[in-house]
Design a protein around this motif. Structure first.
Motif, PDB file in Angstrom:
ATOM      1  N   TYR A 148       0.867  -1.175   0.000  1.00  0.00           N
ATOM      2  CA  TYR A 148       0.000   0.000   0.000  1.00  0.00           C
ATOM      3  C   TYR A 148       0.900   1.220   0.000  1.00  0.00           C
ATOM      4  O   TYR A 148       1.804   1.334   0.830  1.00  0.00           O
ATOM      5  CB  TYR A 148      -0.921  -0.009   1.235  1.00  0.00           C
ATOM      6  CG  TYR A 148      -2.092   0.910   1.081  1.00  0.00           C
ATOM      7  CD1 TYR A 148      -3.249   0.468   0.459  1.00  0.00           C
ATOM      8  CD2 TYR A 148      -2.042   2.218   1.534  1.00  0.00           C
ATOM      9  CE1 TYR A 148      -4.346   1.308   0.295  1.00  0.00           C
ATOM     10  CE2 TYR A 148      -3.127   3.067   1.383  1.00  0.00           C
ATOM     11  CZ  TYR A 148      -4.273   2.607   0.759  1.00  0.00           C
ATOM     12  OH  TYR A 148      -5.350   3.440   0.593  1.00  0.00           O
ATOM     13  N   ALA A 149       0.673   2.123  -0.960  1.00  0.00           N
ATOM     14  CA  ALA A 149       1.551   3.284  -1.087  1.00  0.00           C
ATOM     15  C   ALA A 149       0.775   4.474  -1.652  1.00  0.00           C
ATOM     16  O   ALA A 149      -0.415   4.365  -1.947  1.00  0.00           O
ATOM     17  CB  ALA A 149       2.733   2.933  -1.991  1.00  0.00           C
ATOM     18  N   HIS A 150       1.480   5.586  -1.810  1.00  0.00           N
ATOM     19  CA  HIS A 150       0.845   6.854  -2.186  1.00  0.00           C
ATOM     20  C   HIS A 150       1.464   7.429  -3.456  1.00  0.00           C
ATOM     21  O   HIS A 150       1.951   8.554  -3.476  1.00  0.00           O
ATOM     22  CB  HIS A 150       0.954   7.854  -1.031  1.00  0.00           C
ATOM     23  CG  HIS A 150       0.226   7.412   0.182  1.00  0.00           C
ATOM     24  ND1 HIS A 150       0.745   6.505   1.084  1.00  0.00           N
ATOM     25  CD2 HIS A 150      -1.004   7.714   0.624  1.00  0.00           C
ATOM     26  CE1 HIS A 150      -0.133   6.286   2.042  1.00  0.00           C
ATOM     27  NE2 HIS A 150      -1.204   7.001   1.791  1.00  0.00           N
ATOM     28  N   ALA A 181      -2.174  10.700  -3.728  1.00  0.00           N
ATOM     29  CA  ALA A 181      -1.142  11.016  -2.735  1.00  0.00           C
ATOM     30  C   ALA A 181      -1.721  11.000  -1.326  1.00  0.00           C
ATOM     31  O   ALA A 181      -1.074  10.545  -0.385  1.00  0.00           O
ATOM     32  CB  ALA A 181      -0.525  12.378  -3.036  1.00  0.00           C
ATOM     33  N   GLU A 182      -2.940  11.466  -1.184  1.00  0.00           N
ATOM     34  CA  GLU A 182      -3.558  11.554   0.132  1.00  0.00           C
ATOM     35  C   GLU A 182      -4.078  10.204   0.633  1.00  0.00           C
ATOM     36  O   GLU A 182      -3.795   9.794   1.757  1.00  0.00           O
ATOM     37  CB  GLU A 182      -4.714  12.555   0.088  1.00  0.00           C
ATOM     38  CG  GLU A 182      -5.384  12.753   1.435  1.00  0.00           C
ATOM     39  CD  GLU A 182      -6.547  13.732   1.357  1.00  0.00           C
ATOM     40  OE1 GLU A 182      -7.426  13.635   2.227  1.00  0.00           O
ATOM     41  OE2 GLU A 182      -6.570  14.561   0.438  1.00  0.00           O
ATOM     42  N   PHE A 227       6.273   8.716  -5.847  1.00  0.00           N
ATOM     43  CA  PHE A 227       6.470   8.888  -7.276  1.00  0.00           C
ATOM     44  C   PHE A 227       5.162   9.297  -7.935  1.00  0.00           C
ATOM     45  O   PHE A 227       4.109   8.792  -7.571  1.00  0.00           O
ATOM     46  CB  PHE A 227       6.961   7.579  -7.913  1.00  0.00           C
ATOM     47  CG  PHE A 227       8.294   7.121  -7.383  1.00  0.00           C
ATOM     48  CD1 PHE A 227       9.463   7.525  -7.996  1.00  0.00           C
ATOM     49  CD2 PHE A 227       8.359   6.292  -6.274  1.00  0.00           C
ATOM     50  CE1 PHE A 227      10.697   7.116  -7.505  1.00  0.00           C
ATOM     51  CE2 PHE A 227       9.576   5.872  -5.777  1.00  0.00           C
ATOM     52  CZ  PHE A 227      10.760   6.287  -6.396  1.00  0.00           C
ATOM     53  N   HIS A 228       5.249  10.191  -8.915  1.00  0.00           N
ATOM     54  CA  HIS A 228       4.071  10.539  -9.706  1.00  0.00           C
ATOM     55  C   HIS A 228       3.788   9.463 -10.750  1.00  0.00           C
ATOM     56  O   HIS A 228       2.633   9.166 -11.040  1.00  0.00           O
ATOM     57  CB  HIS A 228       4.271  11.896 -10.396  1.00  0.00           C
ATOM     58  CG  HIS A 228       4.219  13.044  -9.448  1.00  0.00           C
ATOM     59  ND1 HIS A 228       5.347  13.683  -8.986  1.00  0.00           N
ATOM     60  CD2 HIS A 228       3.182  13.652  -8.841  1.00  0.00           C
ATOM     61  CE1 HIS A 228       5.009  14.635  -8.154  1.00  0.00           C
ATOM     62  NE2 HIS A 228       3.696  14.644  -8.043  1.00  0.00           N
ATOM     63  N   LEU A 229       4.854   8.900 -11.327  1.00  0.00           N
ATOM     64  CA  LEU A 229       4.698   7.956 -12.430  1.00  0.00           C
ATOM     65  C   LEU A 229       5.142   6.552 -12.053  1.00  0.00           C
ATOM     66  O   LEU A 229       6.177   6.376 -11.386  1.00  0.00           O
ATOM     67  CB  LEU A 229       5.530   8.413 -13.638  1.00  0.00           C
ATOM     68  CG  LEU A 229       5.206   9.784 -14.215  1.00  0.00           C
ATOM     69  CD1 LEU A 229       6.175  10.089 -15.357  1.00  0.00           C
ATOM     70  CD2 LEU A 229       3.766   9.851 -14.682  1.00  0.00           C
ATOM     71  N   ALA A 289       8.724   5.898 -13.177  1.00  0.00           N
ATOM     72  CA  ALA A 289       9.802   6.331 -12.280  1.00  0.00           C
ATOM     73  C   ALA A 289       9.981   5.355 -11.122  1.00  0.00           C
ATOM     74  O   ALA A 289      11.111   5.055 -10.717  1.00  0.00           O
ATOM     75  CB  ALA A 289       9.523   7.739 -11.760  1.00  0.00           C
ATOM     76  N   LEU A 290       8.889   4.841 -10.599  1.00  0.00           N
ATOM     77  CA  LEU A 290       8.965   3.841  -9.537  1.00  0.00           C
ATOM     78  C   LEU A 290       9.648   2.576 -10.050  1.00  0.00           C
ATOM     79  O   LEU A 290      10.555   2.038  -9.399  1.00  0.00           O
ATOM     80  CB  LEU A 290       7.563   3.530  -9.005  1.00  0.00           C
ATOM     81  CG  LEU A 290       7.451   2.414  -7.969  1.00  0.00           C
ATOM     82  CD1 LEU A 290       8.323   2.680  -6.750  1.00  0.00           C
ATOM     83  CD2 LEU A 290       5.991   2.223  -7.575  1.00  0.00           C
ATOM     84  N   ALA A 291       9.247   2.101 -11.221  1.00  0.00           N
ATOM     85  CA  ALA A 291       9.843   0.892 -11.792  1.00  0.00           C
ATOM     86  C   ALA A 291      11.330   1.085 -12.062  1.00  0.00           C
ATOM     87  O   ALA A 291      12.149   0.203 -11.773  1.00  0.00           O
ATOM     88  CB  ALA A 291       9.117   0.508 -13.082  1.00  0.00           C
ATOM     89  N   GLU A 292      11.707   2.231 -12.591  1.00  0.00           N
ATOM     90  CA  GLU A 292      13.116   2.508 -12.881  1.00  0.00           C
ATOM     91  C   GLU A 292      13.943   2.528 -11.595  1.00  0.00           C
ATOM     92  O   GLU A 292      15.045   1.979 -11.550  1.00  0.00           O
ATOM     93  CB  GLU A 292      13.256   3.839 -13.620  1.00  0.00           C
ATOM     94  CG  GLU A 292      14.644   4.117 -14.130  1.00  0.00           C
ATOM     95  CD  GLU A 292      15.066   3.201 -15.264  1.00  0.00           C
ATOM     96  OE1 GLU A 292      16.275   2.884 -15.327  1.00  0.00           O
ATOM     97  OE2 GLU A 292      14.228   2.800 -16.091  1.00  0.00           O
ATOM     98  N   THR A 293      13.411   3.124 -10.567  1.00  0.00           N
ATOM     99  CA  THR A 293      14.123   3.174  -9.291  1.00  0.00           C
ATOM    100  C   THR A 293      14.316   1.776  -8.722  1.00  0.00           C
ATOM    101  O   THR A 293      15.411   1.422  -8.269  1.00  0.00           O
ATOM    102  CB  THR A 293      13.369   4.071  -8.284  1.00  0.00           C
ATOM    103  OG1 THR A 293      13.291   5.396  -8.826  1.00  0.00           O
ATOM    104  CG2 THR A 293      14.064   4.112  -6.939  1.00  0.00           C
ATOM    105  N   VAL A 294      13.282   0.965  -8.745  1.00  0.00           N
ATOM    106  CA  VAL A 294      13.385  -0.411  -8.254  1.00  0.00           C
ATOM    107  C   VAL A 294      14.434  -1.176  -9.057  1.00  0.00           C
ATOM    108  O   VAL A 294      15.312  -1.836  -8.494  1.00  0.00           O
ATOM    109  CB  VAL A 294      12.015  -1.129  -8.304  1.00  0.00           C
ATOM    110  CG1 VAL A 294      12.167  -2.624  -8.046  1.00  0.00           C
ATOM    111  CG2 VAL A 294      11.044  -0.509  -7.296  1.00  0.00           C
ATOM    112  N   ALA A 295      14.370  -1.080 -10.378  1.00  0.00           N
ATOM    113  CA  ALA A 295      15.305  -1.814 -11.231  1.00  0.00           C
ATOM    114  C   ALA A 295      16.748  -1.387 -10.966  1.00  0.00           C
ATOM    115  O   ALA A 295      17.639  -2.232 -10.804  1.00  0.00           O
ATOM    116  CB  ALA A 295      14.954  -1.606 -12.703  1.00  0.00           C
ATOM    117  N   GLN A 296      16.995  -0.097 -10.903  1.00  0.00           N
ATOM    118  CA  GLN A 296      18.365   0.391 -10.716  1.00  0.00           C
ATOM    119  C   GLN A 296      18.917   0.015  -9.342  1.00  0.00           C
ATOM    120  O   GLN A 296      20.085  -0.361  -9.209  1.00  0.00           O
ATOM    121  CB  GLN A 296      18.442   1.902 -10.934  1.00  0.00           C
ATOM    122  CG  GLN A 296      18.169   2.327 -12.364  1.00  0.00           C
ATOM    123  CD  GLN A 296      19.098   1.675 -13.374  1.00  0.00           C
ATOM    124  OE1 GLN A 296      20.285   1.457 -13.133  1.00  0.00           O
ATOM    125  NE2 GLN A 296      18.547   1.320 -14.530  1.00  0.00           N
TER     126      GLN A 296
END
Length: 133
Positions: A14-16, A24-25, A71-73, A76-83
């Motif tokens: 569960y995340a925002h 976000a809220e 993350f908005h997108l 971006a979340l997927a890229e961060t996890v992968a890196q």
């Protein structure tokens, strides 16, 4: 390149994340599938956890990124996890799939999502990873 994989499927957190203020809220569930490509034959031959990747450590890393970041997108979340996986574990390639089952869309949808694959660069793993282990 190895064709072997460690697969973590259906990791739910569960995340925002999202572009809309309500996302976000209020937050919502995100479901991730992770595939780690590496040679699993050393672990298969030795039955030794040190010869493979401890998927509990991968799970904990992914959970931290998803639940503590913002993350908005999905991209971006997927890229961060992968890196983060590439620099933290001796994998040749990683696949990250993220599903957003409650995407704010005007119709019925199972989920919106992204899937990315990233390969190791020679500088990604500072711990001295080599294919031959």
């Amino acid at each position: 390149m190895a064709n072997d994989k460690i697969i973590l499927a259906g990791l739910e957190f569960y995340a925002h994340h999202g572009c809309h203020p309500a996302e976000a809220e209020l937050g919502q569930p995100f479901i991730l599938d992770i595939e780690l490509v590496l040679d699993l034959s050393p672990a298969g031959k030795t039955d030794d956890l040190k010869a493979t990747i401890n998927y509990d450590a991968v799970y904990r890393l992914v959970r931290t990124i998803v639940t503590e970041g913002r993350f908005h997108l999905l991209e971006a979340l997927a890229e961060t996890v992968a890196q983060k996986i590439l620099v933290s574990f001796p994998v040749e390639e990683v696949m990250v799939r993220i599903k957003k089952p409650r995407a704010p869309l005007p119709g019925t949808i199972a989920y919106a999502g992204v899937e990315i694959r990233r390969r190791r660069k020679s500088t990604d793993f500072p711990g001295g990873y080599s294919k031959g282990r």
